[in-house]
Scaffold this active site. Structure first.
Site, short mmCIF file in Angstrom:
data_model
loop_
_atom_site.label_atom_id
_atom_site.label_comp_id
_atom_site.label_asym_id
_atom_site.label_seq_id
_atom_site.Cartn_x
_atom_site.Cartn_y
_atom_site.Cartn_z
N ARG A 16 60.77 40.40 45.22
CA ARG A 16 59.78 40.49 44.14
C ARG A 16 58.88 39.27 44.21
O ARG A 16 59.30 38.16 43.91
CB ARG A 16 60.46 40.56 42.77
N HIS A 40 56.06 32.70 42.73
CA HIS A 40 57.35 32.55 43.40
C HIS A 40 57.83 33.89 43.91
O HIS A 40 57.35 34.95 43.47
CB HIS A 40 58.38 31.96 42.43
N CYS A 66 56.49 37.37 42.45
CA CYS A 66 56.06 37.21 41.06
C CYS A 66 54.84 36.29 41.08
O CYS A 66 54.97 35.07 41.28
CB CYS A 66 57.20 36.62 40.26
N CYS A 79 58.48 41.86 33.94
CA CYS A 79 58.61 40.42 33.72
C CYS A 79 57.37 39.80 33.08
O CYS A 79 57.40 38.66 32.63
CB CYS A 79 58.90 39.71 35.05
N ASP A 125 65.21 40.00 43.61
CA ASP A 125 65.63 41.06 42.68
C ASP A 125 64.62 42.19 42.62
O ASP A 125 64.49 42.88 41.61
CB ASP A 125 65.87 40.47 41.28
N HIS A 135 48.44 27.72 44.86
CA HIS A 135 49.72 28.13 44.28
C HIS A 135 49.53 29.54 43.73
O HIS A 135 48.60 29.81 42.97
CB HIS A 135 50.14 27.18 43.16
#
Length: 313
Positions: A285, A272, A287, A232, A276, A269
């Site tokens: 996952r 997310h 990310c 990704c 998947d 932060h």
């Protein structure tokens, strides 16, 4: 969501009432039972322990896709005096000895590494015995979940600790000063929930062994062991080092509904979490923006105060 990988470890930590009460509160623990382990006979009861030499023990069943054995053991070390022989709290006798009894031979290297790290920190050998599980006799019904039935009952363990992130040897920095030293991108990501461009982070693909920490708080977040190439363009992980080091928040920006991940200590932060990921490893996952992370290589972990996490690699 994803696959649950149930594993088991048995921990002798003194009076098993408090040990069970503590581990029941740990995220990723699926169930607990108390009983008597590794005595001279295959049967015993509470009144015979001095004769049969069993240890009061809590059986911890946990989802290894959510919490690692190394993390379970860090909790264990937190609630015992690792130097005490045949005693924990006010309880004295062989039945209150400390011990780790394993049912899976493949767990032994993690146990040995965890104890080695602990003993290096202590500067001496611990009194913790490590043995394969030879026998385990369930304790009487009134002992099971004793503190639930008797909330003011005796407990030598501070159960409130289970709700707090594990203390560590790394030094927590001044968050405000750390923010001043962030790059423009890292500041935008961690403080304004920005997103770095895909495939721009040096951490986008798995590299060497080590851990990833929050660039602001320096708290340990992810292990290289749990990193994978999701294709990704952002660093991807199956789970955090510790469930307590991240928090989850609803994010309905960009005309979609997502789950935002922040660091617990500095509320940075991070990115997310999606469902998947690799199914066999839990299906999640994480990310994460590389700009929110700092990588601590394995050969620097001890000198920088992260030695206790070497067992996570």
């Amino acid at each position: 969501m994803g696959k649950e990988l149930e594993k088991q470890i048995l921990l002798a930590a003194g009076c098993f009432w408090g040990a069970q009460g503590y581990f029941k509160k740990i995220e990723g623990v699926l169930g607990t039972l108390v009983g008597y382990a590794n005595g001279k006979t295959i049967d015993t009861d509470y009144n015979l322990l001095k004769l049969t030499d069993h240890a009061e023990t809590v059986q911890v069943d946990y989802d290894a896709n959510r919490i690692s054995l190394a993390e379970i053991l860090r909790h264990y070390f937190r609630i015992i005096d690792p130097l005490s022989v045949d005693r924990q709290g006010n309880d004295v006798g062989r039945q209150y000895r400390t011990g780790i009894f394993y049912v899976d031979e493949s767990d032994l290297p993690v146990i040995q590494k965890s104890i080695s790290v602990l003993e290096k920190k202590l500067g001496q050998k611990s009194a913790i015995v490590v043995e394969p599980l030879e026998n385990f006799v369930l304790a009487e019904d009134y002992h099971q979940n004793y503190l639930d039935k008797n909330p003011f009952g005796y407990c030598h363990i501070n159960l409130a600790l289970a709700d707090q992130p594990l203390a560590s040897s790394y030094v927590m920095p001044n968050f405000e000063k750390e923010k001043e030293n962030l790059s423009k991108l890292s500041y935008d990501v961690t403080q304004n929930a920005g997103t770095e461009a895909p495939f721009t982070s040096e951490f986008a693909h798995p590299g060497g062994r080590g851990i990833y920490v929050d660039i602001v708080s320096k708290a340990p977040l992810f292990s290289s062991r749990d990193q994978f190439d999701a294709g990704c363009g952002w660093p991807s992980f199956t789970k955090p080092i510790s469930p307590k080091e991240v928090t989850y928040h609803s994010d309905k920006s960009l005309w979609m509904e997502r789950i935002e991940v922040k660091s617990s200590q500095a509320a940075s932060h991070l990115g997310h979490v999606f469902d998947d990921g690799p199914y066999e490893e839990g299906g999640l996952r994480y990310c994460i923006n590389g700009a929110a992370l700092e990588f601590i290589p394995e050969d620097q972990m001890e000198s920088r105060g992260y030695g206790e996490y070497l067992a996570d690699l």
